[in-house]
Design a protein around this motif. Sequence first.
Motif, short mmCIF file in Angstrom:
data_model
loop_
_atom_site.label_atom_id
_atom_site.label_comp_id
_atom_site.label_asym_id
_atom_site.label_seq_id
_atom_site.Cartn_x
_atom_site.Cartn_y
_atom_site.Cartn_z
N VAL A 189 0.88 -1.16 0.00
CA VAL A 189 0.00 0.00 0.00
C VAL A 189 0.92 1.22 0.00
O VAL A 189 1.47 1.58 1.04
CB VAL A 189 -0.93 0.02 1.23
N GLY A 190 1.13 1.78 -1.17
CA GLY A 190 2.11 2.86 -1.29
C GLY A 190 3.50 2.30 -1.02
O GLY A 190 3.92 1.34 -1.65
N ARG A 191 4.18 2.87 -0.04
CA ARG A 191 5.52 2.42 0.31
C ARG A 191 5.50 1.39 1.44
O ARG A 191 6.55 0.88 1.83
CB ARG A 191 6.37 3.61 0.73
N GLU A 192 4.35 1.13 1.99
CA GLU A 192 4.22 0.24 3.15
C GLU A 192 3.70 -1.14 2.75
O GLU A 192 3.06 -1.30 1.72
CB GLU A 192 3.26 0.85 4.18
N ILE A 193 3.96 -2.13 3.60
CA ILE A 193 3.45 -3.48 3.43
C ILE A 193 2.41 -3.73 4.53
O ILE A 193 2.63 -3.37 5.69
CB ILE A 193 4.56 -4.54 3.57
#
Length: 78
Positions: free
Chosen positions: A46-50
Amino acid sequence: MDTEKLFGLGLEPVLTTSELAEYLGLQPQAIYDMRTDGRGPSGIRVGREIRYRISDIRQWLDGLHEPEAALDRQGAER
């Protein structure tokens, strides 16, 4: 967001890498390392996050389960 509302939408809760690490008693870097090595749970970017779905975490943990001790013919542990 309220968990009950998520279930009403048909969505399951997800954990961040930090939340998963805390649950497992690990450092977040250990989760990243396991994923890099192909040994970690599947995640959703999700964007730069997991994010990790609870069902994916359960499935991954089930795959790590060690079999019970082998029993000999008399039923005693070896």
